[in-house]
Design a protein around this motif. Sequence first.
Motif, mmCIF file in Angstrom:
data_model
loop_
_atom_site.group_PDB
_atom_site.id
_atom_site.type_symbol
_atom_site.label_atom_id
_atom_site.label_comp_id
_atom_site.label_asym_id
_atom_site.label_seq_id
_atom_site.Cartn_x
_atom_site.Cartn_y
_atom_site.Cartn_z
ATOM 1 N N MET A 472 0.858 -1.196 0.000
ATOM 2 C CA MET A 472 0.000 0.000 0.000
ATOM 3 C C MET A 472 0.881 1.228 0.000
ATOM 4 O O MET A 472 2.086 1.163 0.299
ATOM 5 C CB MET A 472 -0.935 0.006 1.200
ATOM 6 N N GLN A 473 0.301 2.365 -0.365
ATOM 7 C CA GLN A 473 1.019 3.622 -0.328
ATOM 8 C C GLN A 473 0.557 4.446 0.866
ATOM 9 O O GLN A 473 -0.635 4.478 1.188
ATOM 10 C CB GLN A 473 0.803 4.402 -1.624
ATOM 11 N N VAL A 474 1.526 5.084 1.492
ATOM 12 C CA VAL A 474 1.257 5.915 2.663
ATOM 13 C C VAL A 474 1.828 7.304 2.390
ATOM 14 O O VAL A 474 2.992 7.433 1.987
ATOM 15 C CB VAL A 474 1.897 5.321 3.929
ATOM 16 N N ALA A 475 1.017 8.338 2.592
ATOM 17 C CA ALA A 475 1.453 9.714 2.352
ATOM 18 C C ALA A 475 1.419 10.485 3.660
ATOM 19 O O ALA A 475 0.344 10.833 4.161
ATOM 20 C CB ALA A 475 0.568 10.380 1.309
ATOM 21 N N ALA A 476 2.596 10.728 4.224
ATOM 22 C CA ALA A 476 2.701 11.491 5.473
ATOM 23 C C ALA A 476 2.978 12.944 5.123
ATOM 24 O O ALA A 476 4.116 13.409 5.153
ATOM 25 C CB ALA A 476 3.813 10.913 6.347
ATOM 26 N N ASN A 477 1.915 13.659 4.760
ATOM 27 C CA ASN A 477 2.055 15.054 4.373
ATOM 28 C C ASN A 477 1.511 15.958 5.481
ATOM 29 O O ASN A 477 0.946 15.504 6.457
ATOM 30 C CB ASN A 477 1.290 15.316 3.070
ATOM 31 N N GLY A 478 1.675 17.243 5.289
ATOM 32 C CA GLY A 478 1.161 18.184 6.273
ATOM 33 C C GLY A 478 2.272 18.884 7.020
ATOM 34 O O GLY A 478 3.463 18.527 6.946
ATOM 35 N N ALA A 479 1.866 19.880 7.795
ATOM 36 C CA ALA A 479 2.843 20.730 8.486
ATOM 37 C C ALA A 479 3.689 19.954 9.470
ATOM 38 O O ALA A 479 4.886 20.229 9.638
ATOM 39 C CB ALA A 479 2.098 21.864 9.202
ATOM 40 N N LYS A 480 3.109 18.957 10.142
ATOM 41 C CA LYS A 480 3.864 18.225 11.164
ATOM 42 C C LYS A 480 4.986 17.369 10.587
ATOM 43 O O LYS A 480 5.868 16.908 11.311
ATOM 44 C CB LYS A 480 2.914 17.349 11.986
ATOM 45 N N TYR A 481 4.952 17.131 9.250
ATOM 46 C CA TYR A 481 5.957 16.256 8.638
ATOM 47 C C TYR A 481 6.930 17.022 7.744
ATOM 48 O O TYR A 481 7.504 16.471 6.812
ATOM 49 C CB TYR A 481 5.270 15.149 7.829
ATOM 50 N N ARG A 482 7.124 18.285 8.049
ATOM 51 C CA ARG A 482 8.077 19.063 7.257
ATOM 52 C C ARG A 482 9.516 18.815 7.685
ATOM 53 O O ARG A 482 10.448 19.124 6.952
ATOM 54 C CB ARG A 482 7.744 20.555 7.363
ATOM 55 N N GLN A 483 9.692 18.253 8.857
ATOM 56 C CA GLN A 483 11.036 17.905 9.327
ATOM 57 C C GLN A 483 11.275 16.406 9.129
ATOM 58 O O GLN A 483 10.400 15.582 9.394
ATOM 59 C CB GLN A 483 11.185 18.260 10.820
ATOM 60 N N ASP A 484 12.483 16.061 8.671
ATOM 61 C CA ASP A 484 12.812 14.659 8.419
ATOM 62 C C ASP A 484 12.650 13.798 9.669
ATOM 63 O O ASP A 484 12.221 12.640 9.588
ATOM 64 C CB ASP A 484 14.251 14.537 7.912
ATOM 65 N N LYS A 485 12.979 14.351 10.823
ATOM 66 C CA LYS A 485 12.901 13.572 12.053
ATOM 67 C C LYS A 485 11.477 13.103 12.326
ATOM 68 O O LYS A 485 11.250 11.946 12.722
ATOM 69 C CB LYS A 485 13.408 14.415 13.229
ATOM 70 N N ALA A 486 10.504 13.971 12.079
ATOM 71 C CA ALA A 486 9.106 13.601 12.309
ATOM 72 C C ALA A 486 8.664 12.515 11.335
ATOM 73 O O ALA A 486 7.920 11.597 11.699
ATOM 74 C CB ALA A 486 8.220 14.834 12.166
ATOM 75 N N VAL A 487 9.128 12.589 10.109
ATOM 76 C CA VAL A 487 8.785 11.575 9.109
ATOM 77 C C VAL A 487 9.358 10.224 9.517
ATOM 78 O O VAL A 487 8.671 9.193 9.476
ATOM 79 C CB VAL A 487 9.298 11.990 7.714
#
Length: 813
Positions: A472-487
Motif C-alpha cells: 500500500m502507499q502511505v502519504a505522510a504530508n502536512g505541516a507536522k511532517y516538514r522535518q525529516d525527524k518527524a517523518v
Amino acid sequence: MHSWLQDFRYALRMLRKNVGLTLVMVASLAIGIGANSAIFTVVDALLLRPLPYPQPDRLAAVWLHSPGIGILRDWPSPGQYIDIQNENHSFDRMALAQSRSFTLTGREQPERVDGMLTQSGLLQMLGARPLLGRLLMPEEDKPGKPAVVILSDRLWKRLFSSDAGIVGKTITLNGNPFTVAGVLQRGFMLNAEVMPSEGPMDKVDVFLPLPLGADAVKNRGDENYNILVRLKPGVSVPQAQADIDAIAGRIREKDKRDRSFGMHVEGLQEQVVGDVRRALLVLLGSVALVLLIACANVANLLLTRAAGRQKEVAIRTALGAGWQRLVRQLLTESILLAVLGGVAGLAVAQAILSVVRTMNPGNIPRLEDIEINAAVLVFTFGVSLATGILFGLAPAWRAIQVDLNTSLKAGGRSGQSDGGLRLGRNRLRGLLVVSELALSLMLLIGAGLLIRSFVRLQRVPPGFTADRVLTMQVAANGAKYRQDKAVVQFYQEIESRIARLPGVKAEGVVSVLPLTGSVGWGGINVEGYAPPPGQELQVDIRTASTDYFRAMEIPLRKGRFFLEHDTADMPRVVIVDETFAQRFWPKGDAIGKHLWFNPKKPITIVGVVGVVKQYGLDTDGKIATYFPQQQQADNGMFLVARASSDAAALSGAVVREIHAVDPGVAVYGIRTMQDRLYDSLARQRFASTMLGAFAAFALLLAAVGIYGVMSYLVTQGTHDLGVRVALGARPGNIVGLVVRQGMELAAIGILAGLAGSVALTRVMASLLFGVSATDAATFVAVAMLLAAVAFAATVIPARRATRVDPMVALREE
C-alpha cells in the motif's frame, strides 16, 4: 424493384431450407466480422479519433533523453523549460507542470487526490472551461499570489456533493489551506496517458499554480516536470525537432551533460497511443486473416450447396434466365447471409470489447472511450457487404459455368456431375481449403510465438518473492511532517505496530516499489571511477527501511542489511545491487567502498543485494542503490507486509494501525504484490490471449473446411468408390486414397503458410521476449499441429467412405 424483392424473398427461402447450414455460416461470419468490428472500435478510438482537445494535431510534449546512459525518456527541469521558452521559434504557447499526490484533510477520512502544479497556459491549451468560478490566471505564474486551487468536476461531485457555493471556500491539501477558485466543466480529462508522471497517477483532480521566480532558470537538476507545447500554425513536429535539437546542443554544452543528451518533440496523439500502435495493428491484421478464412469457409459451403442446385440453375437457364440474373440471385443470397453475420457480429464485437475491458491490459489508453459508435456501424456494414460479395463470387462463377446438357441429362444425380474423387475436377474448392490452411498457419504461428514469449517472460525471476505480500502507499504530508525527524519517527512507529500484528512475518517501507510504474534515478559519484568525457553516471535511487529486504525476500549477496543504528547522526551507508557491484568492482569487493553526492560527505557501501526487476520482467533497469530511510527520509512511501497466510486479509488491520498513529495520513493503492506482478504482464497476456483465440477459431474453420471438401468428394465419388470396392479394394485402400488427397491439400497449405509466416512474423519482433520472430521450434510445432488437425478432419470422411455399399452405388448409376 419488384425483381429485387423477388430475389430477396427467394434468398430467405433458400436460407430457411437448410437452417443448420445457414446457422454454421452465419456463426462463422459473425465471429469474423465481430472480431474485425471490435478491433476496429479500438483502432478508431485510439488511432483515428483525435484527442478531445482544441487543435490536437498542434499539441506536443518535450522530453529529455540520454540513450548513451540508458535513458530513453526523461522529464525536463524548470531551467531547461525557460531556455526553451526563450530560444525556440516553433511554439506559440508553452506550459510547465508537475504531477503531485495530495492528501485532502478536514473530512471524516483523509483522501488522497491526484493533482498537478501547473502554469495557467496548460488548461487554456487543453480547452478547459470553468463550470464555476475561473481558471488559473497568468499573474499566478509568478510568486507572491494567494494559494488557490481549481477542482475537477469529478472531485467536486464525489467529495463536495456538487456544492454550488464551493468557490471561495478553503480546503486543506497536504496541511496547507487553498482557496477554491473554480470548478472545471464536465468532460475535461487529464491523466497520466497525456501527462506521464514519475509515480502512479490516475486522473488529475486538483490544479494548483506553479509560480516561477527569477531564480527558476538556475533550477536545472530537478528534472521532474512535464513540458506541453502548442506548435505555431504551419510548423510540423520534424521542424520543431530541428529547432529543439539546436537548443539541446547549447544546453548540453552549458550544463556539461552526457554526449548523448538531447531533447525530442513528440506529438501528443503519438505519445498517448505510440506504445500500443504496433500491437493494435498486429491484432487488426490478425482479425482480417480470420475474416478471410471465414469467407473461404463459407464460400466452400456455398459451393457444396450450389453443387446440389446445378439442375435448378440449368432449368432456369434453359427457360431464358441470363447469367446476370443468376449471378444477382446468388449474390443476393450471399449478401443477405453476410448481413445476418454482420448483425450477429455486432453482438460478438460487444462481447469482445467487454473482455478487453475486463482484461484491461494497462497499455490501452482512453479505454473508457472505446465503444461501438456510428463509425463502427458503418465499418461493420461495409465489411459485411464486401464479405458477402467476396464469398459469393465463387458459387456465382461456378453457376454460370454449368453445362446445360450434362446437368439436365444427370437427372437426379445433379450432385455428382462434378465428377468423382479427383481433386483436379474441384480446383476451386481445393484452392479455398489451401488458402484457409495457409492463413490459419500464419495466425497459429503468430499466436504460438506470443504464447512462447509470454511463458518465458513468466519464468523470469523478479528478484523478490511476490507470494503473501501486502502493499500500500502511505502519504505522510502536512505541516507536522516538514522535518525529516518527524517523518522517520512516524514510519518507525507504524512499522513497529504492524510488525506485532498476528500473521505478519516481516514488514518494511520503500520509496519506489517494483512494478508500480514509479521511477527515481539520478547522478552519483563512485570511488575509483571517473566518467569518460561527455558521459555521466545515472543510477536508480531508492530509500528503504531496515526490514524491507526481508519483507520482499530480496537476497543478500554480501555484507549486511540496514540496521536500527543507521540513523541520521551516524555515518551514511548505502546498499547496492549485484549489477552495480559487478560493474565497478568485477574482481573485488564492493563492501567498504564509497559513493557520494557531495565529496565532503562519502557514503559507505555496507551490503550487496540481488537485482530486482523494477520496471517490468522484460526490462533491465539501471544499476540500483538503496539508502536507509532513517538517513534519507521521504514523506510518501510504499509499505509492504509479508503474511504467514492470506496477505489481503491483513489490509484492514494494517490500515487501522497506521491511522492509530495519525488518522490524518492517507493510505491508498492497497494491493497484494502478486496482483501487481500479474498486472505487470497484462499487455503480453492480452496480446497472446487475443491472438490465440483468433488462431484457435481459424484452426477450427480450417478443420471444417478440409472436412467439408473431403466429405463432398466422398459424396460425389460414391459411384467410383462402389466400383473400387466391387473390384476388390480393401478398406485400407479406400482410407488411404481419401487421406492422401486431403493431406496433399494440407501439405500445400502448410508450405504456403510457412512462407507467409516468415515474412509476417517479423512485424511482431518488438512484441516478443526471448523468442525469435522465426523461431524454428514454434514453426515446426505449429505446422505439425495443423497437419494433425487436417489428418483428423480427413480421416472422418475417409472412414465413412469405407462403408459404401457397392450394390447400392452401382444400382444408382
